[in-house]
Design a protein around this motif. Structure first.
Motif, PDB file in Angstrom:
ATOM      1  N   ILE A   1       0.830  -1.202   0.000  1.00  0.00           N
ATOM      2  CA  ILE A   1       0.000   0.000   0.000  1.00  0.00           C
ATOM      3  C   ILE A   1       0.867   1.256   0.000  1.00  0.00           C
ATOM      4  CG2 ILE A   1      -0.250   0.096   2.505  1.00  0.00           C
ATOM      5  CD1 ILE A   1      -3.042   0.938   0.053  1.00  0.00           C
ATOM      6  N   ILE A   2       2.024   1.203   0.680  1.00  0.00           N
ATOM      7  CA  ILE A   2       2.942   2.355   0.674  1.00  0.00           C
ATOM      8  C   ILE A   2       3.454   2.592  -0.745  1.00  0.00           C
ATOM      9  CG2 ILE A   2       5.129   3.281   1.523  1.00  0.00           C
ATOM     10  CD1 ILE A   2       4.739   1.694   4.076  1.00  0.00           C
ATOM     11  N   ALA A   3       3.825   1.509  -1.439  1.00  0.00           N
ATOM     12  CA  ALA A   3       4.319   1.628  -2.818  1.00  0.00           C
ATOM     13  C   ALA A   3       3.248   2.198  -3.734  1.00  0.00           C
ATOM     14  CB  ALA A   3       4.794   0.268  -3.322  1.00  0.00           C
ATOM     15  N   ASP A   4       2.001   1.761  -3.567  1.00  0.00           N
ATOM     16  CA  ASP A   4       0.907   2.257  -4.402  1.00  0.00           C
ATOM     17  C   ASP A   4       0.664   3.744  -4.126  1.00  0.00           C
ATOM     18  OD1 ASP A   4      -1.087   2.211  -6.285  1.00  0.00           O
ATOM     19  OD2 ASP A   4      -2.603   1.375  -4.944  1.00  0.00           O
ATOM     20  N   TYR A   5       0.718   4.140  -2.851  1.00  0.00           N
ATOM     21  CA  TYR A   5       0.515   5.553  -2.510  1.00  0.00           C
ATOM     22  C   TYR A   5       1.673   6.402  -3.025  1.00  0.00           C
ATOM     23  CZ  TYR A   5      -0.611   9.770   0.057  1.00  0.00           C
ATOM     24  OH  TYR A   5      -0.919  11.070   0.378  1.00  0.00           O
ATOM     25  N   LEU A   6       2.872   5.825  -3.041  1.00  0.00           N
ATOM     26  CA  LEU A   6       4.029   6.528  -3.599  1.00  0.00           C
ATOM     27  C   LEU A   6       3.823   6.786  -5.086  1.00  0.00           C
ATOM     28  CD1 LEU A   6       6.903   7.628  -3.744  1.00  0.00           C
ATOM     29  CD2 LEU A   6       7.740   5.261  -3.764  1.00  0.00           C
ATOM     30  N   LEU A   7       3.387   5.768  -5.822  1.00  0.00           N
ATOM     31  CA  LEU A   7       3.145   5.930  -7.253  1.00  0.00           C
ATOM     32  C   LEU A   7       2.070   6.992  -7.489  1.00  0.00           C
ATOM     33  CD1 LEU A   7       3.619   4.960 -10.172  1.00  0.00           C
ATOM     34  CD2 LEU A   7       1.799   3.267  -9.794  1.00  0.00           C
ATOM     35  N   PHE A   8       1.002   6.924  -6.716  1.00  0.00           N
ATOM     36  CA  PHE A   8      -0.073   7.921  -6.814  1.00  0.00           C
ATOM     37  C   PHE A   8       0.465   9.335  -6.587  1.00  0.00           C
ATOM     38  CE2 PHE A   8      -3.006  10.484  -4.187  1.00  0.00           C
ATOM     39  CZ  PHE A   8      -4.021  10.707  -5.104  1.00  0.00           C
ATOM     40  N   SER A   9       1.306   9.504  -5.556  1.00  0.00           N
ATOM     41  CA  SER A   9       1.844  10.824  -5.216  1.00  0.00           C
ATOM     42  C   SER A   9       2.780  11.351  -6.293  1.00  0.00           C
ATOM     43  CB  SER A   9       2.578  10.764  -3.874  1.00  0.00           C
ATOM     44  OG  SER A   9       1.706  10.375  -2.826  1.00  0.00           O
ATOM     45  N   LEU A  10       3.668  10.481  -6.806  1.00  0.00           N
ATOM     46  CA  LEU A  10       4.601  10.901  -7.865  1.00  0.00           C
ATOM     47  C   LEU A  10       3.839  11.347  -9.113  1.00  0.00           C
ATOM     48  CD1 LEU A  10       7.357   8.149  -7.527  1.00  0.00           C
ATOM     49  CD2 LEU A  10       7.531  10.544  -6.825  1.00  0.00           C
ATOM     50  N   ASN A  11       2.800  10.613  -9.457  1.00  0.00           N
ATOM     51  CA  ASN A  11       2.008  10.979 -10.630  1.00  0.00           C
ATOM     52  C   ASN A  11       1.261  12.290 -10.406  1.00  0.00           C
ATOM     53  OD1 ASN A  11       2.804   8.752 -12.146  1.00  0.00           O
ATOM     54  ND2 ASN A  11       1.101   7.476 -11.452  1.00  0.00           N
ATOM     55  N   ARG A  12       0.732  12.482  -9.220  1.00  0.00           N
ATOM     56  CA  ARG A  12       0.013  13.725  -8.899  1.00  0.00           C
ATOM     57  C   ARG A  12       0.938  14.933  -9.013  1.00  0.00           C
ATOM     58  NH1 ARG A  12      -5.086  15.352  -7.692  1.00  0.00           N
ATOM     59  NH2 ARG A  12      -4.615  16.109  -5.614  1.00  0.00           N
ATOM     60  N   LEU A  13       2.209  14.735  -8.601  1.00  0.00           N
ATOM     61  CA  LEU A  13       3.195  15.814  -8.640  1.00  0.00           C
ATOM     62  C   LEU A  13       3.902  15.909  -9.997  1.00  0.00           C
ATOM     63  CD1 LEU A  13       4.741  15.162  -5.108  1.00  0.00           C
ATOM     64  CD2 LEU A  13       3.398  17.171  -5.765  1.00  0.00           C
ATOM     65  N   GLU A  14       3.505  15.002 -10.915  1.00  0.00           N
ATOM     66  CA  GLU A  14       4.125  14.934 -12.248  1.00  0.00           C
ATOM     67  C   GLU A  14       5.633  14.715 -12.149  1.00  0.00           C
ATOM     68  OE1 GLU A  14       2.913  18.314 -14.549  1.00  0.00           O
ATOM     69  OE2 GLU A  14       0.796  17.738 -14.521  1.00  0.00           O
ATOM     70  N   ARG A  15       6.011  13.836 -11.252  1.00  0.00           N
ATOM     71  CA  ARG A  15       7.408  13.435 -11.089  1.00  0.00           C
ATOM     72  C   ARG A  15       7.549  12.040 -11.701  1.00  0.00           C
ATOM     73  NH1 ARG A  15      10.822  17.601  -9.306  1.00  0.00           N
ATOM     74  NH2 ARG A  15       9.548  19.041  -8.088  1.00  0.00           N
ATOM     75  N   PHE A  16       7.989  11.982 -12.937  1.00  0.00           N
ATOM     76  CA  PHE A  16       7.986  10.730 -13.687  1.00  0.00           C
ATOM     77  C   PHE A  16       9.378  10.126 -13.846  1.00  0.00           C
ATOM     78  CE2 PHE A  16       4.296  13.118 -15.697  1.00  0.00           C
ATOM     79  CZ  PHE A  16       3.332  12.480 -14.915  1.00  0.00           C
ATOM     80  N   SER A  17      10.299  10.458 -12.969  1.00  0.00           N
ATOM     81  CA  SER A  17      11.661   9.921 -13.098  1.00  0.00           C
ATOM     82  C   SER A  17      11.702   8.408 -12.923  1.00  0.00           C
ATOM     83  CB  SER A  17      12.597  10.591 -12.093  1.00  0.00           C
ATOM     84  OG  SER A  17      12.138  10.407 -10.774  1.00  0.00           O
ATOM     85  N   TYR A  18      10.669   7.833 -12.291  1.00  0.00           N
ATOM     86  CA  TYR A  18      10.624   6.375 -12.115  1.00  0.00           C
ATOM     87  C   TYR A  18      10.531   5.663 -13.461  1.00  0.00           C
ATOM     88  CZ  TYR A  18       5.519   6.659 -12.793  1.00  0.00           C
ATOM     89  OH  TYR A  18       4.266   6.859 -13.306  1.00  0.00           O
ATOM     90  N   VAL A  19      10.010   6.345 -14.474  1.00  0.00           N
ATOM     91  CA  VAL A  19       9.851   5.735 -15.797  1.00  0.00           C
ATOM     92  C   VAL A  19      11.213   5.346 -16.369  1.00  0.00           C
ATOM     93  CG1 VAL A  19       9.085   6.109 -18.178  1.00  0.00           C
ATOM     94  CG2 VAL A  19       7.706   6.979 -16.261  1.00  0.00           C
ATOM     95  N   GLU A  20      12.150   6.288 -16.346  1.00  0.00           N
ATOM     96  CA  GLU A  20      13.492   6.012 -16.869  1.00  0.00           C
ATOM     97  C   GLU A  20      14.267   5.077 -15.951  1.00  0.00           C
ATOM     98  OE1 GLU A  20      17.568   8.425 -18.183  1.00  0.00           O
ATOM     99  OE2 GLU A  20      15.775   9.526 -17.559  1.00  0.00           O
TER     100      GLU A  20
END
Length: 323
Positions: free
Chosen positions: A236-255
């Motif tokens: 659930i922490i990982a899912d909330y992290l993904l949600f937060s990064l997307n909300r902030l438009e921080r997409f560095s996880y993609v690369e």
């Protein structure tokens, strides 16, 4: 064109995180209850309170406040927002203005792990000025100063004490540090950090309120490592992290994890992480011809790596206040 489609898809991502029937994780072990009681009892000996919080969740400075609000009214109070190296510095002025509206004027942003953080050098002069400009009540005759360091777990209280001690006394670690919350359990350990004037800091265990009312507040605390992961669940922490990064438009996880584009599906993201890192586990499968062993992505190991990468700043600098 591909970037355009990726950003277009991102506009369709979740706007609200579904917590389902999940309750707020509470973590208030015995050493916290004991620490809070003794911290209150020792306030008479204290000249100034230094409150330390994670800069990424600066709004949470209010969490511990109810227990010490009366003390803040009669004693100097310095708010230190630590781990600034992991936070989005573009939001700094917004945070300062909001804190000033809430009556907090003495604020420093620090990175205690950095050997030459200029703001660390400002702490002793600032608290000395604050103490000497006010009444010390029954401590007027004592020429040494006593400061109490408070905050929630795993925000860098011990790191700050060690850094200030290293700066002014040229001495090594006096307080144990670690990446997990709850490292400091001893109550009110007195540590000298300066000799002109003589200043002692009281290191205290990180303390959370017995009950956290808001589930999203609890999740942000967990994401920054303030609550033990297993009490919330790394999935659930990982899912909330993904949600937060997307909300902030921080997409560095993609690369970082070789994804084709930003994604809102945590299972797909964790599968990509597991594949990239070679994290697999052997699972027995029942078939019509008997049991066989197959290799499957290790989602738990992938979630752990995703969360750890965020906490180390490998997924970009963020302010969760704005997620």
């Amino acid at each position: 064109m591909r970037i355009y489609h990726s950003l277009l898809n991102a506009t369709k991502f979740r706007r609200v995180f579904d917590f389902g029937e999940r309750e707020v994780a509470h973590w208030f072990p015995g050493h916290m209850a004991k620490g809070l009681k003794q911290m209150r009892a020792s306030l008479r000996k204290v000249d100034c309170i230094i409150e330390i919080h994670d800069a990424r969740i600066s709004f949470l400075w209010q969490i511990i406040n109810p227990s010490f609000q009366e003390s803040f009214d009669v004693r100097p109070h310095l708010l230190v927002l630590n781990k600034m190296d992991l936070a989005d510095t573009s939001k700094k002025q917004n945070i300062m203005k909001r804190l000033e509206r809430e009556g907090v004027r003495n604020v420093l942003f620090t990175d205690c792990l950095r050997q030459r953080d200029e703001n660390l050098k400002k702490i002793i002069p600032l608290v000395t000025e604050l103490i000497e400009s006010g009444s010390r009540f029954h401590r007027e005759e004592d020429r040494s100063y006593c400061l109490m360091v408070i905050g929630v777990p795993n925000v860098g209280k011990s790191s700050l004490i060690n850094a200030v001690r290293r700066t002014y006394l040229k001495k090594g670690k006096a307080s144990k540090v670690g990446a997990e919350p709850g490292i400091t359990k001893a109550v009110l350990t007195k540590i000298q950090v300066c000799d002109r004037p003589i200043i002692n800091l009281l290191d205290t265990p990180g303390v959370l309120p017995p009950k956290i009312e808001n589930i999203e507040t609890g999740m942000k605390l967990a994401l920054c490592g303030t609550i033990l992961d297993h009490l919330v669940g790394e999935d659930i922490i990982a899912d909330y992290l993904l949600f937060s990064l997307n909300r902030l438009e921080r997409f560095s996880y993609v690369e970082k994890y070789n994804l084709e584009e930003p994604c809102d599906d945590i299972q797909h993201v964790l599968k990509c992480i597991a594949v990239k890192l070679g994290k697999t586990k052997r699972v027995k499968a029942i078939t019509g011809v008997g049991n066989i062993t197959v290799q499957m992505p290790d989602y738990s190991a992938a979630a752990y790596d995703f969360i750890r990468a965020f906490r180390k700043g490998e997924l970009g600098n963020v302010m969760l206040d704005y997620a």
